[in-house]
Design a protein around this motif. Structure first.
Motif, short mmCIF file in Angstrom:
data_model
loop_
_atom_site.label_atom_id
_atom_site.label_comp_id
_atom_site.label_asym_id
_atom_site.label_seq_id
_atom_site.Cartn_x
_atom_site.Cartn_y
_atom_site.Cartn_z
N MET A 1 34.90 39.64 41.65
CA MET A 1 33.98 39.91 43.40
C MET A 1 34.09 41.48 43.57
O MET A 1 32.90 41.03 44.65
CB MET A 1 35.46 38.89 43.93
CG MET A 1 35.03 37.30 43.86
SD MET A 1 33.22 36.41 43.95
CE MET A 1 33.04 37.72 46.82
N GLY B 1 32.72 43.59 42.38
CA GLY B 1 31.50 43.89 41.62
C GLY B 1 31.44 44.77 40.64
O GLY B 1 30.50 45.33 39.31
N LYS B 2 32.55 44.47 39.52
CA LYS B 2 32.59 44.84 38.43
C LYS B 2 32.78 44.09 37.69
O LYS B 2 33.13 42.72 36.89
CB LYS B 2 34.68 45.42 38.17
CG LYS B 2 34.55 47.34 39.04
CD LYS B 2 36.10 47.53 39.00
CE LYS B 2 36.48 48.73 39.87
NZ LYS B 2 37.45 49.36 39.51
N LEU B 3 32.26 44.75 35.81
CA LEU B 3 31.93 44.00 34.69
C LEU B 3 33.21 44.33 33.73
O LEU B 3 33.48 44.91 33.48
CB LEU B 3 30.71 44.39 34.20
CG LEU B 3 30.44 43.83 33.23
CD1 LEU B 3 29.73 42.15 34.04
CD2 LEU B 3 29.09 44.44 32.65
N LYS C 1 32.78 38.56 31.89
CA LYS C 1 32.63 37.80 33.12
C LYS C 1 32.20 39.00 34.88
O LYS C 1 32.91 40.33 34.45
CB LYS C 1 33.54 37.31 33.74
CG LYS C 1 33.93 37.12 35.02
CD LYS C 1 33.04 35.33 34.14
CE LYS C 1 33.44 34.56 35.40
NZ LYS C 1 32.59 34.08 35.68
N THR C 2 31.80 39.18 35.32
CA THR C 2 31.87 40.04 36.71
C THR C 2 32.64 39.17 38.18
O THR C 2 32.77 38.20 38.52
CB THR C 2 30.28 39.48 37.25
OG1 THR C 2 29.47 39.44 36.09
CG2 THR C 2 29.63 40.18 38.36
#
Lengths: 150, 136
Positions: free
Chosen positions: A115, A117-119, A112-113
């Motif tokens: 908000m 920008g981290k995965l 899941k990404t």
């Protein structure tokens, strides 16, 4: 493919013999699985040392110079360093996802990404782990390779 | 907790830089008419505002490339200028400040969008591969 099993009281140890023309990717994975057969890591919890099968491990994490083994519900301390674990288990379903974590891809539920920008990797037990995008190409490669493992 | 820790560290860091600015300003005529307590308060306000900006940037746009320094420095300079302008230390056309602030915000949003799209692309790829594995 022929499968021959010989069971006898004379056998002191299990012996695998693979006869083949070439080693393809599927066979290579099978060999890796066989190599892991009987392999266990030592984990310490409350001064009690236990043997932990790699299949039960969700992920390894290194914090403050110590390495921890995370199973579904419990945590053990491991004497091995993260790079040593990567050397031993890196050829199977374990892959580094950030500087301090090695994840068992079999315990993965999805990605899941966030908000920012981290995965994030979502595990089957509901835990969430941050994935550094630097390790994504290797993860993609490993997921593509292990197609038939699950 | 990490957010608060980073915020405090940034405040101390920026305050030490601003203290040097304060030292330079003290020898000039600009600050002679203002009490020292007010000056320290304004500098603290500048420190807190800039550190808050960098902390928020790190939280919502955790990029590792050099572009983060450009965003941080530009954002901090704008904040210092805006506070300096509002307390009367600086005088210039507020339209310039508005234009530069707008540019910084656009750059910030663009970098965020590029980062997010990249992560989203990776997410889709990884989920597809995982989905295939589940079916196998």
């Amino acid at each position: 493919m022929k499968l021959k099993i010989e069971q006898s009281d004379d056998c002191s140890d299990i012996e695998f013999i693979i006869k083949c023309k070439t080693i393809d990717s599927e066979l290579s994975k099978l060999i890796e699985k066989i190599r892991l057969y009987g392999f266990a890591l030592q984990g310490k919890k409350n001064d009690i040392t236990s043997l932990i099968s790699p299949e039960d491990i969700f992920y390894f994490e290194s914090t403050d110079g110590r390495t921890y083994i995370y199973r579904e519900k419990d945590v053990f301390e491991c004497e091995l360093k993260l790079y040593e674990i990567e050397e031993r288990l890196g050829s199977v379903s374990f892959v580094r996802i950030n500087k301090a974590t090695i994840l068992n891809l079999h315990k993965l539920n999805g990605f899941k990404t966030q908000m920012n920008g981290k995965l994030t990797a979502l595990l089957v037990n509901g835990e969430k782990l941050e994935v550094n995008r630097h390790y994504v190409p290797e993860m993609k490669k490993r997921l593509a390779e292990m197609g038939g493992l699950k | 907790m990490k957010l608060i820790k980073n915020c405090i560290i940034n405040t101390v860091y920026v305050f030490s830089v601003l203290s040097v600015v304060f030292g330079i300003l003290c020898v000039s005529d600009i600050l002679e008419s203002m009490p020292y307590e007010d000056i320290v308060f304004i500098l603290l306000l500048m420190s807190a505002a800039t550190s808050l900006f960098t902390t928020i940037r790190e939280q919502f746009l955790p990029i590792s490339s050099g572009i983060k320094h450009i965003i941080d420095i530009a954002g901090c300079v704008i904040i210092i200028f805006a506070i300096g302008y509002s307390v009367g230390w600086l005088s210039f056309n507020s339209l310039y400040l508005l234009l530069i602030t707008g540019t910084i915000i656009i750059v910030y949003l663009l970098v965020w969008l590029i980062t997010w799209l990249g992560a989203k692309h990776d997410e889709d790829d990884l989920n597809n591969l995982l989905h295939k594995n589940h079916h196998n």
